[in-house]
Design a protein around this motif. Structure first.
Motif, PDB file in Angstrom:
ATOM      1  N   GLN A  92       0.843  -1.199   0.000  1.00 56.89           N
ATOM      2  CA  GLN A  92       0.000   0.000   0.000  1.00 56.89           C
ATOM      3  C   GLN A  92       0.877   1.249   0.000  1.00 56.89           C
ATOM      4  O   GLN A  92       0.542   2.251  -0.624  1.00 56.89           O
ATOM      5  N   ASN A  93       2.037   1.191   0.677  1.00 59.08           N
ATOM      6  CA  ASN A  93       2.957   2.334   0.698  1.00 59.08           C
ATOM      7  C   ASN A  93       3.462   2.669  -0.706  1.00 59.08           C
ATOM      8  O   ASN A  93       3.642   3.846  -1.039  1.00 59.08           O
ATOM      9  N   MET A  94       3.694   1.643  -1.527  1.00 58.48           N
ATOM     10  CA  MET A  94       4.140   1.895  -2.904  1.00 58.48           C
ATOM     11  C   MET A  94       3.050   2.609  -3.700  1.00 58.48           C
ATOM     12  O   MET A  94       3.339   3.540  -4.451  1.00 58.48           O
ATOM     13  N   VAL A  95       1.802   2.186  -3.517  1.00 59.79           N
ATOM     14  CA  VAL A  95       0.689   2.862  -4.199  1.00 59.79           C
ATOM     15  C   VAL A  95       0.628   4.313  -3.739  1.00 59.79           C
ATOM     16  O   VAL A  95       0.515   5.236  -4.552  1.00 59.79           O
ATOM     17  N   SER A  96       0.725   4.530  -2.441  1.00 56.66           N
ATOM     18  CA  SER A  96       0.689   5.888  -1.892  1.00 56.66           C
ATOM     19  C   SER A  96       1.806   6.749  -2.470  1.00 56.66           C
ATOM     20  O   SER A  96       1.581   7.894  -2.870  1.00 56.66           O
ATOM     21  N   ASP A  97       3.021   6.181  -2.525  1.00 54.54           N
ATOM     22  CA  ASP A  97       4.158   6.939  -3.059  1.00 54.54           C
ATOM     23  C   ASP A  97       3.984   7.257  -4.545  1.00 54.54           C
ATOM     24  O   ASP A  97       4.345   8.345  -5.004  1.00 54.54           O
ATOM     25  N   MET A  98       3.403   6.326  -5.308  1.00 54.86           N
ATOM     26  CA  MET A  98       3.167   6.593  -6.741  1.00 54.86           C
ATOM     27  C   MET A  98       2.099   7.672  -6.905  1.00 54.86           C
ATOM     28  O   MET A  98       2.223   8.553  -7.753  1.00 54.86           O
ATOM     29  N   GLU A  99       1.046   7.626  -6.086  1.00 56.28           N
ATOM     30  CA  GLU A  99      -0.032   8.611  -6.193  1.00 56.28           C
ATOM     31  C   GLU A  99       0.404   9.998  -5.747  1.00 56.28           C
ATOM     32  O   GLU A  99      -0.141  10.994  -6.215  1.00 56.28           O
ATOM     33  N   SER A 100       1.357  10.071  -4.847  1.00 55.16           N
ATOM     34  CA  SER A 100       1.813  11.378  -4.365  1.00 55.16           C
ATOM     35  C   SER A 100       2.963  11.924  -5.205  1.00 55.16           C
ATOM     36  O   SER A 100       3.390  13.052  -5.007  1.00 55.16           O
ATOM     37  N   GLY A 101       3.469  11.116  -6.142  1.00 56.91           N
ATOM     38  CA  GLY A 101       4.577  11.551  -6.980  1.00 56.91           C
ATOM     39  C   GLY A 101       5.932  11.340  -6.333  1.00 56.91           C
ATOM     40  O   GLY A 101       6.955  11.725  -6.888  1.00 56.91           O
ATOM     41  N   LYS A 102       5.970  10.728  -5.167  1.00 53.87           N
ATOM     42  CA  LYS A 102       7.247  10.443  -4.492  1.00 53.87           C
ATOM     43  C   LYS A 102       7.998   9.316  -5.187  1.00 53.87           C
ATOM     44  O   LYS A 102       9.208   9.209  -5.056  1.00 53.87           O
ATOM     45  N   ARG A 103       7.273   8.455  -5.874  1.00 54.05           N
ATOM     46  CA  ARG A 103       7.875   7.322  -6.574  1.00 54.05           C
ATOM     47  C   ARG A 103       7.419   7.382  -8.024  1.00 54.05           C
ATOM     48  O   ARG A 103       6.222   7.480  -8.296  1.00 54.05           O
ATOM     49  N   ASN A 104       8.375   7.342  -8.947  1.00 54.14           N
ATOM     50  CA  ASN A 104       8.022   7.278 -10.366  1.00 54.14           C
ATOM     51  C   ASN A 104       7.389   5.934 -10.672  1.00 54.14           C
ATOM     52  O   ASN A 104       7.717   4.922 -10.039  1.00 54.14           O
ATOM     53  N   ILE A 105       6.512   5.922 -11.646  1.00 54.59           N
ATOM     54  CA  ILE A 105       5.875   4.688 -12.082  1.00 54.59           C
ATOM     55  C   ILE A 105       6.714   4.136 -13.231  1.00 54.59           C
ATOM     56  O   ILE A 105       6.832   4.773 -14.278  1.00 54.59           O
ATOM     57  N   SER A 106       7.312   2.979 -13.012  1.00 54.42           N
ATOM     58  CA  SER A 106       8.164   2.378 -14.041  1.00 54.42           C
ATOM     59  C   SER A 106       7.307   1.921 -15.216  1.00 54.42           C
ATOM     60  O   SER A 106       6.098   1.682 -15.064  1.00 54.42           O
ATOM     61  N   PRO A 107       7.913   1.784 -16.399  1.00 52.88           N
ATOM     62  CA  PRO A 107       7.139   1.281 -17.543  1.00 52.88           C
ATOM     63  C   PRO A 107       6.515  -0.090 -17.261  1.00 52.88           C
ATOM     64  O   PRO A 107       5.375  -0.347 -17.653  1.00 52.88           O
ATOM     65  N   LYS A 108       7.243  -0.957 -16.559  1.00 51.24           N
ATOM     66  CA  LYS A 108       6.710  -2.279 -16.235  1.00 51.24           C
ATOM     67  C   LYS A 108       5.476  -2.160 -15.332  1.00 51.24           C
ATOM     68  O   LYS A 108       4.459  -2.818 -15.559  1.00 51.24           O
ATOM     69  N   MET A 109       5.564  -1.301 -14.301  1.00 44.39           N
ATOM     70  CA  MET A 109       4.426  -1.098 -13.399  1.00 44.39           C
ATOM     71  C   MET A 109       3.284  -0.411 -14.143  1.00 44.39           C
ATOM     72  O   MET A 109       2.111  -0.725 -13.935  1.00 44.39           O
ATOM     73  N   ALA A 110       3.609   0.528 -15.025  1.00 43.99           N
ATOM     74  CA  ALA A 110       2.574   1.222 -15.803  1.00 43.99           C
ATOM     75  C   ALA A 110       1.771   0.221 -16.625  1.00 43.99           C
ATOM     76  O   ALA A 110       0.546   0.339 -16.721  1.00 43.99           O
ATOM     77  N   LYS A 111       2.448  -0.769 -17.199  1.00 45.59           N
ATOM     78  CA  LYS A 111       1.742  -1.789 -17.984  1.00 45.59           C
ATOM     79  C   LYS A 111       0.812  -2.612 -17.097  1.00 45.59           C
ATOM     80  O   LYS A 111      -0.317  -2.910 -17.485  1.00 45.59           O
ATOM     81  N   ARG A 112       1.272  -2.937 -15.897  1.00 40.33           N
ATOM     82  CA  ARG A 112       0.419  -3.698 -14.970  1.00 40.33           C
ATOM     83  C   ARG A 112      -0.802  -2.869 -14.563  1.00 40.33           C
ATOM     84  O   ARG A 112      -1.922  -3.383 -14.502  1.00 40.33           O
ATOM     85  N   ILE A 113      -0.581  -1.584 -14.277  1.00 37.30           N
ATOM     86  CA  ILE A 113      -1.685  -0.702 -13.885  1.00 37.30           C
ATOM     87  C   ILE A 113      -2.660  -0.539 -15.054  1.00 37.30           C
ATOM     88  O   ILE A 113      -3.873  -0.595 -14.876  1.00 37.30           O
ATOM     89  N   GLY A 114      -2.115  -0.329 -16.256  1.00 37.93           N
ATOM     90  CA  GLY A 114      -2.954  -0.189 -17.443  1.00 37.93           C
ATOM     91  C   GLY A 114      -3.824  -1.405 -17.668  1.00 37.93           C
ATOM     92  O   GLY A 114      -5.008  -1.289 -17.991  1.00 37.93           O
ATOM     93  N   GLU A 115      -3.245  -2.599 -17.480  1.00 42.00           N
ATOM     94  CA  GLU A 115      -4.021  -3.836 -17.631  1.00 42.00           C
ATOM     95  C   GLU A 115      -5.111  -3.912 -16.567  1.00 42.00           C
ATOM     96  O   GLU A 115      -6.241  -4.321 -16.863  1.00 42.00           O
ATOM     97  N   GLU A 116      -4.789  -3.510 -15.344  1.00 41.40           N
ATOM     98  CA  GLU A 116      -5.758  -3.569 -14.247  1.00 41.40           C
ATOM     99  C   GLU A 116      -6.967  -2.675 -14.524  1.00 41.40           C
ATOM    100  O   GLU A 116      -8.107  -3.050 -14.280  1.00 41.40           O
ATOM    101  N   PHE A 117      -6.706  -1.460 -15.040  1.00 42.19           N
ATOM    102  CA  PHE A 117      -7.787  -0.505 -15.277  1.00 42.19           C
ATOM    103  C   PHE A 117      -8.306  -0.535 -16.719  1.00 42.19           C
ATOM    104  O   PHE A 117      -9.204   0.221 -17.073  1.00 42.19           O
ATOM    105  N   LYS A 118      -7.688  -1.377 -17.563  1.00 45.97           N
ATOM    106  CA  LYS A 118      -8.079  -1.482 -18.980  1.00 45.97           C
ATOM    107  C   LYS A 118      -7.977  -0.134 -19.695  1.00 45.97           C
ATOM    108  O   LYS A 118      -8.910   0.319 -20.371  1.00 45.97           O
ATOM    109  N   VAL A 119      -6.818   0.511 -19.500  1.00 45.13           N
ATOM    110  CA  VAL A 119      -6.518   1.785 -20.149  1.00 45.13           C
ATOM    111  C   VAL A 119      -5.107   1.698 -20.726  1.00 45.13           C
ATOM    112  O   VAL A 119      -4.317   0.847 -20.315  1.00 45.13           O
ATOM    113  N   PRO A 120      -4.766   2.576 -21.676  1.00 43.93           N
ATOM    114  CA  PRO A 120      -3.399   2.569 -22.217  1.00 43.93           C
ATOM    115  C   PRO A 120      -2.387   2.855 -21.109  1.00 43.93           C
ATOM    116  O   PRO A 120      -2.543   3.802 -20.338  1.00 43.93           O
ATOM    117  N   TYR A 121      -1.357   2.041 -21.031  1.00 42.22           N
ATOM    118  CA  TYR A 121      -0.360   2.193 -19.973  1.00 42.22           C
ATOM    119  C   TYR A 121       0.427   3.498 -20.075  1.00 42.22           C
ATOM    120  O   TYR A 121       0.966   3.992 -19.077  1.00 42.22           O
TER     121      TYR A 121
END
Length: 125
Positions: A92-121
């Motif tokens: 949950q801390n990683m999600v929080s850090d990504m949402e606050s901009g403290k942690r960049n979203i890697s291309p690999k994680m972006a693809k996982r998030i895109g698949e989860e929400f069915k949107v372009p990564y």
């Protein structure tokens, strides 16, 4: 094919210009015309077939970021950070850090998030 230009005078001293160009060149021609009009001091609006103004996400959210997109989609799906973290297999801390901009979203994680929400990564990188 040659380009075709038609001028259609309308009310209030305005005119509609219809321009037909090869489809492969249409975007280049449109961007060039927009650039010339902008340089001439005109505000260029994009409109649909009904004359309604079209706006882009960048117009509405000029300060948009991957963090904002992640927060917005999570909220739209009514998920908590913990629920999203579980689905993604992260903390949950990683999600929080990504949402606050403290942690960049890697291309690999972006693809996982895109698949989860069915949107372009690419909206997350």
């Amino acid at each position: 094919m040659q380009a075709e230009l038609k001028l259609h005078p309308i009310e209030d001293g305005q005119a509609v210009i219809t321009l037909s160009v090869p489809a492969a060149k249409a975007l280049m021609v449109a961007n060039t015309i927009k650039g010339v009009l902008t340089l001439a001091g005109h505000k260029v609006r994009r409109v649909n077939a009904e004359g309604e103004e079209l706006v882009s996400a960048d117009d509405v959210f000029p300060d948009g970021s991957p963090a904002m997109a992640l927060r917005g989609l999570r909220g739209k799906e009514d998920l908590t950070q913990a629920e999203l973290a579980e689905r993604l297999g992260i903390s949950q801390n990683m999600v929080s850090d990504m949402e606050s901009g403290k942690r960049n979203i890697s291309p690999k994680m972006a693809k996982r998030i895109g698949e989860e929400f069915k949107v372009p990564y690419k909206i997350f990188v």
